[in-house]
Every structure is written in C-alpha cells, then in structure tokens.
Design an enzyme around this catalytic site. Structure first.
Site: not given
Ligand SMILES: [Zn+2]
Ligand SMILES: [Zn+2]
Length: 165
Positions: A58, A29-31
């Site tokens: 996220v 996952y990332c921003t």
C-alpha cells in the site's frame, strides 16, 4: 485481517482460501509488500499458481495514486512500522479513539514502559493521558505495582480509561 501477529494471519489466510481451486486468481496486499511476498511464496509452494501481489504494498500504491492523481481504492491511513506510525492515503478516517470513541486514526504508544501498546488515541484524550488503560495509568501514577508478565495478547484492546463524562 483482524489478527495480532503474522503467524495468526497465515492461519486466517488458510481459512479464507479453504477449498478454493488452485487455478483461481488470488490477490493480496500488505503495508510495504514484504509480508505478501512471504505469504505469496507460501501459497505458491502449496500449488496456487495464480497469486498476485501489490508490488511495494500500500505504501507504493499510495505514492502512485498521489503522483498520478488517481482515485485510490485504499481508503484512510496505511500503518507504517516507523516513527510516523502511518501514512495518509486518503482523507477518510476509518477508526475510532480507543478512549472516547471519536473518529481518529492516530496511533500512540502507551507510556507505561511495561506495556508499550500501540493504540488509537485522539488529540483531546492525548492531552489527558498517554496510557492505554486504567491499569497502565495507575502504574504510571505509582498507585499500583505492575506485576503482570508481559503478554502482548492480553494487552491488546484493553478496557478504556475511566473518564468523568
Ligand atoms: Zn479520544
Ligand atoms: Zn498500556
């Protein structure tokens, strides 16, 4: 990952994956989902078939848990690359002011235009300074001439401003 650039993150990712089986599930996952799609396709090209990514990152996940009123697996504030410099997902404050060490998760841009470091600064310290370091404060005050070449890596996590206790 405790890295400053996406490129460094790719190296750390290689280390994390190590000699893992290509059949194993990999979750990432990332921003906002963009870096993951780049890193994910990189892994798929290397033969990892079971790469799973958090769609929309996220950011989308934070909206989802809030709208659905679900408990969040992500804690604290999600850094965003816009003027808000973060989006709160839960009330947890997981980081500390770089100047005084108080719990804080608000980002500030160092006002020394030659530096521009994004760093964590609490409201109390922000009332006294908006620079990241003594060197930047002295530059802004005109006490020293900034001669350093711009180098993001040298600027990161500088020694804190000396303050009278
Ligand atoms: Zn502080
Ligand atoms: Zn600075």
């Amino acid at each position: 990952m405790d890295v400053d650039t996406f490129r460094e993150g790719m190296d750390v990712m290689e280390d994390l994956i190590g000699s893992r089986s290509k059949e194993q599930d990999i979750y990432m996952y990332c921003t906002g989902g963009i870096r993951c799609s780049v890193a994910g396709s990189y892994l798929r090209n290397k033969g990892y078939q079971r790469v799973k990514m958090l769609k929309g990152g996220v950011t989308a996940y934070g909206h989802y848990v809030q709208l659905q009123n679900k408990p969040s697996l992500f804690r604290g504030k999600n850094f965003t690359f816009d003027g808000r410099r973060g989006e709160r997902v839960t009330d947890d404050v997981l980081s500390f002011c770089h100047q005084c060490g108080a719990p804080c998760d608000s980002m500030t841009n160092c006002i020394n235009t030659r530096c521009h470091l994004l760093f964590i600064l609490c409201e109390q310290c922000r009332a006294k300074t908006r620079t990241c370091s003594q060197m930047c404060q002295d530059t802004v005050d005109g006490k020293v001439q900034w001669t350093a070449e711009y180098d993001y890596h040298r600027q990161i996590r500088p020694p804190p401003l000396k303050q009278a206790v």
